[in-house]
Design an enzyme around this catalytic site. Structure first.
Site, short mmCIF file in Angstrom:
data_model
loop_
_atom_site.label_atom_id
_atom_site.label_comp_id
_atom_site.label_asym_id
_atom_site.label_seq_id
_atom_site.Cartn_x
_atom_site.Cartn_y
_atom_site.Cartn_z
N ARG A 241 25.48 14.53 -66.06
CA ARG A 241 24.28 13.70 -66.09
C ARG A 241 24.01 13.30 -67.54
NH1 ARG A 241 25.06 13.26 -61.50
NH2 ARG A 241 23.69 13.61 -59.72
N GLU A 270 20.50 5.24 -67.14
CA GLU A 270 21.34 4.35 -66.32
C GLU A 270 20.52 3.68 -65.22
OE1 GLU A 270 24.19 7.53 -65.25
OE2 GLU A 270 23.62 7.20 -63.15
N HIS A 288 29.17 5.43 -63.72
CA HIS A 288 28.87 6.52 -62.78
C HIS A 288 29.75 6.39 -61.52
CE1 HIS A 288 25.51 9.57 -61.68
NE2 HIS A 288 26.66 9.92 -61.11
C1 GLV Z 1 27.24 12.20 -58.62
O1 GLV Z 1 26.89 12.14 -59.76
C2 GLV Z 1 26.80 13.21 -57.72
O2 GLV Z 1 25.98 14.06 -58.11
O3 GLV Z 1 27.25 13.22 -56.57
#
Ligand code: GLV
Length: 344
Positions: A241, A270, A288
């Site tokens: 994150r 983001e 991401h």
């Molecule tokens: C992606 O970042 C997730 O947590 O699945």
């Protein structure tokens, strides 16, 4: 008069064939297009809903559920769930679920891909080629850092961290890790990974990968002081994150040569990415996508749908969603929240 069917809300277009399974049990209200919601819009959707399938982009806390008396279950499509205020859901007797396991190997693949792209300057080299700069080639153009024979540091030795460690063994890397709790000796042996303290990990890693869950306790864990402890030749990869890194401090370290390169799949604000990161050549930026293979994204939606059906007391696993986040709360279909909440 026949009782009307319970209602579920699906916050984003997902895979229609998989979401369609909800229709067997519920009246499904889904978004036809990708949406960025305000808190008030989320609250409005949750108001008449019994359950919801949401993505990491939807933040759900006390304000969003305050006026949703029927809401019993939230199925998050994602393993991380820092978009959910679990204490608030607990207090309201709403069960939350996530999608672990189905994305482990795909995410570990991607972590390794981002690590390689960062260390070997793959996206920068492609830009250079596309910009017609190849004619300016010299023997020292695009020199990167080796993976083989180097030390890989893994911060967060959960399932995905272990997957990355297993891949590193094939590259002849030495693996060190730091985790809140040391993992079992059998896992350390299988992953050929040695436990070290946080500062030793920072100082010893040629490549450092962040794979730990985000919580306020680890906000900006990688700040200017942590970055200063890393080797100036090191690379840093974040697939966890954005909030784990103090991004201005990272941009400064990268621009001043205090760190060789970074690979980022996640950002604090983001989908906005800081201009100072966008301006740097020695950072690989992806939007991401660590879990974004077709099979895995379908697997995540499928697990979320099964979780929601079970959490709302329907289907073969009624009352027993496979991957609850707050298993102390069992939202039983039609039941009164206060009487169905079970203490952990
Ligand atoms: C992606 O970042 C997730 O947590 O699945």
């Amino acid at each position: 008069m026949a009782e009307s069917r319970r209602r579920v809300w699906v916050s984003q277009p997902l895979f229609d064939d998989i979401i369609g399974r909800l229709g067997e049990y519920f009246d499904v209200r889904g978004a036809a297009e990708v949406q960025a919601y305000t808190a008030a819009q989320i609250a409005a959707h949750l108001r008449g809903s019994d359950g919801a399938v949401v993505t990491l982009n939807e933040r759900i806390g006390a304000a969003e559920i305050a006026d949703a008396p029927r809401l019993k279950a939230i199925a998050n499509v994602g393993v991380g769930y820092n978009n959910l205020d679990i204490p608030a859901l607990d207090a309201a007797g709403i069960v939350a679920t996530n999608t672990p396991d189905v994305l482990t190997e795909t995410t570990a693949d991607f972590g390794f891909a981002l690590l390689m792209a960062t260390a070997r300057r793959i996206t920068e080299a492609e830009r250079w080629l596309r910009d017609g700069q190849w004619r300016q080639w010299s023997f020292s153009s695009m020199l990167g850092v080796d993976l083989h024979g180097s030390t890989l540091g893994i911060l967060g030795m959960g399932r995905i961290g272990q997957g990355i460690a297993r891949r590193a063994a094939g590259f002849g890397m030495r693996v060190l890790y730091h985790n809140r709790h040391r993992v079992d000796a059998a896992i350390e042996r299988e992953c050929h990974a040695g436990y070290v303290d946080f500062d030793t990990l920072l100082a010893s890693s040629d490549h450092l990968v962040l794979v730990l869950p985000y919580s306020p306790a680890v906000h900006h864990l990688i700040d200017a002081a942590a970055l200063a402890k890393m080797k100036p030749t090191a690379t840093l990869v974040n697939i966890a994150r954005g909030g784990l890194i103090d991004e201005p401090a990272l941009a400064q370290a990268l621009s001043r040569g205090h760190l060789a390169a970074a690979g980022l799949d996640v950002y604090e604000g983001e989908p906005d990415v800081r201009p100072e990161l966008l301006a740097l050549r020695n950072v690989v930026l992806t939007p991401h996508i660590a879990s974004a293979s077709l099979d895995t994204r379908r697997g995540m939606v499928s697990l979320a749908v099964d979780n929601l059906i079970a959490a709302l007391g329907e289907g073969p696993d009624a009352g027993r969603p496979a991957t609850p986040i707050n298993p102390g709360v069992l939202a039983i279909a039609g039941g009164d929240r206060k009487t169905t909440a079970i203490k952990r």
